[in-house]
Design an enzyme around this catalytic site. Structure first.
Site, short mmCIF file in Angstrom:
data_model
loop_
_atom_site.label_atom_id
_atom_site.label_comp_id
_atom_site.label_asym_id
_atom_site.label_seq_id
_atom_site.Cartn_x
_atom_site.Cartn_y
_atom_site.Cartn_z
N LYS A 42 3.68 -8.34 -9.30
CA LYS A 42 3.37 -7.14 -8.54
C LYS A 42 4.55 -6.78 -7.64
CE LYS A 42 -0.31 -5.23 -5.60
NZ LYS A 42 -1.64 -5.50 -4.99
N SER A 94 -8.31 -6.19 -4.57
CA SER A 94 -7.27 -5.73 -5.48
C SER A 94 -6.76 -6.73 -6.49
CB SER A 94 -6.10 -5.16 -4.68
OG SER A 94 -6.48 -3.98 -4.03
N SER A 148 -5.06 -1.30 -6.26
CA SER A 148 -3.76 -1.84 -5.84
C SER A 148 -3.00 -2.59 -6.94
CB SER A 148 -3.95 -2.72 -4.62
OG SER A 148 -2.76 -3.36 -4.26
#
Length: 466
Positions: free
Chosen positions: A82, A179, A155
């Site tokens: 991420k 998320s 997210s």
């Protein structure tokens, strides 16, 4: 296993091929990069693809494995991270235009630990702005591989999409209010939100530090355990990281659930929940009972009252996290996150204290619920992935019903570990997800329960047709 394409094989499966030298890291990385090139122009899961970096790492892994220096189950495995996690020399934007030129001079602890395990970093994955609810209008939005009109889980959406679509073998996500669980549920994959502090947050952009968690997103429970074991552990750079030793997450994963006390509150799990999802979760409980688990009836309080405190806490802490750029660069933020920060800036100390008291009360209720059980079972979210609109994606910030985070925020409040696992498909061929919640530091038991459920079902073997 032999019929599964390489890009959909689990980490456990490719690790066996890599360690036995039946597959080379270079070959596997090449296949993944070609698949990203072929499909990610449409799916938009990657913010930055680090192809050259990945091939160099794959070549190193191949040399090490060939000469007998095998580091473990992630050695040579292609992973996505991420784009909140600092990566030296690679831009890390956090989904925010205000950070679009940010190139870290050091690796986050999570990335460093992945490198130490021998994992191959394919690139950085897209997310919502600041890891909240909406995207900056100038940034790409990941597309749900099951249905392009449906939500990808907010997210950690790029992590969910890339993992579900076979654009990496596993990924790193983060969870402050859902998320890891929302994109895992929306994209039909497995996600672990570890115990708060189990994984260092050093070098990870914050949303709300008292609730931020970092964890793995994969295509099987065992894979999630493998990745968690690699990234967990105390870090002197993060004083909030836990000093507890990291257990071997897969030890005992095949022990089954006989005698495990699994708490279930049918009202909590089914009231105001999509009917097909509620039925799938109840069916999952039945599977566990048939496997020998002891199903214990428990009663949770009305969580919606407590969930209403989450926006106050999160938005106020987000203002602190963005102090370097908000409000000084207010115009650079997108409408959704602008609204979130503006709301947080209006939170008084008294209002924050009031919200934090509700958080503590909720945590107290949960502590009592867990006195007589080992694991709690419930949905990962209250409905299958919903239809998305420009307003939902870009803002202005929308107000969601409290039930939206009924199954997520309470466990960000108390920092308990959770495991989300696919548990069905609805009539519109959208994935459904069951969630297992444990006591603090009980991730090995969660993996044991999740693996038992997974072994008795086949939902985790379903992949989107892209």
């Amino acid at each position: 296993m032999s019929d599964t394409p390489l890009y959909y094989k689990t980490i456990t499966e490719v690790a066996e091929l890599l360690s036995s030298k039946k597959l080379s890291p270079v070959e596997l990385t090449t296949i993944m990069l070609e698949r990203i090139e072929q499909h990610d122009g449409r799916l938009k899961s990657y913010a930055t693809v680090t192809a050259e970096h990945a091939m160099t790492a794959a070549q190193q892994a191949e040399q090490e494995i060939t000469t007998g220096n095998y580091r473990g189950l992630l050695h040579g495995v292609p992973i996505g991270v991420k784009d909140l996690c600092f990566t030296e020399g690679v831009r890390t934007m956090g989904g925010a235009k205000v950070l679009q030129n940010h190139v870290p001079e050091y690796d986050s602890t999570v990335v460093k630990k992945l490198y130490e395990s021998g994992a191959v970093l394919l690139g950085k994955l897209n997310l919502t702005e600041g890891a909240m609810g909406g995207y900056h209008p100038e940034f790409d939005i990941p597309i749900n591989p099951w249905n392009p009109d449906r939500w990808t889980g907010s997210s950690s959406s790029g992590s969910g999409v890339a993992t579900a679509a076979g654009l990496c073998s596993g990924s790193i996500g983060s969870d402050t209010g859902g998320s890891i669980r929302f994109p895992s549920a929306a994209c039909g994959i497995v996600g672990i939100k570890p115990t708060w502090g189990r994984v260092s947050r050093y070098g990870v952009f914050a949303l709300a530090e008292s609730m931020d968690h970092v964890g793995p997103m994969t295509r099987s429970v065992a894979d999630a355990g493998i990745m968690l074991a690699a990234i967990a552990g105390f870090d002197a750079n993060d004083p909030t990281s836990l000093p507890n030793p990291v257990p071997a997450m897969l030890d005992g994963i095949d022990k089954g659930v006989k005698g495990v006390r699994i708490g279930f509150d049918e009202n909590y799990a089914t009231k105001d929940v999509d009917t097909e999802l509620a039925e799938a979760v109840c069916a999952g409980v039945k599977v566990l009972e048939e496997l020998g688990a002891e199903i214990v009836e428990v009663q949770l309080p009305d969580m919606d009252e407590y969930v209403l405190a989450w926006p106050t806490i999160c938005s106020a802490e987000a203002v602190a996290a963005h102090a370097a750029t908000y409000p000084s660069q207010w115009d650079a933020y997108g409408p959704w996150f602008q609204g979130w920060l503006d709301m947080g800036a209006k939170v008084t100390g008294a209002k924050y204290a009031e919200a934090n008291n509700l958080r503590a009360e909720c945590t107290g209720h949960l502590r009592r619920v867990f006195q007589d059980i080992d694991v709690l079972v419930c949905p990962s979210m209250s409905a299958p992935p919903h239809v998305v609109t420009p307003e939902l994606l870009y803002g202005p910030k929308e107000t969601r019903a409290a039930r939206f985070q009924r199954f997520t925020a309470p466990f960000d409040y108390n920092g308990a570990p959770t495991l989300s696992v696919p548990c069905g498909m609805n009539s519109k061929r959208l994935p459904l997800s069951i969630q297992f919640v444990g006591k603090h530091l009980s991730e090995p038991l969660l993996c044991q329960v999740g693996h038992a459920y997974e072994s008795a079902t086949s939902w985790h073997n379903m992949h989107p047709d892209i």
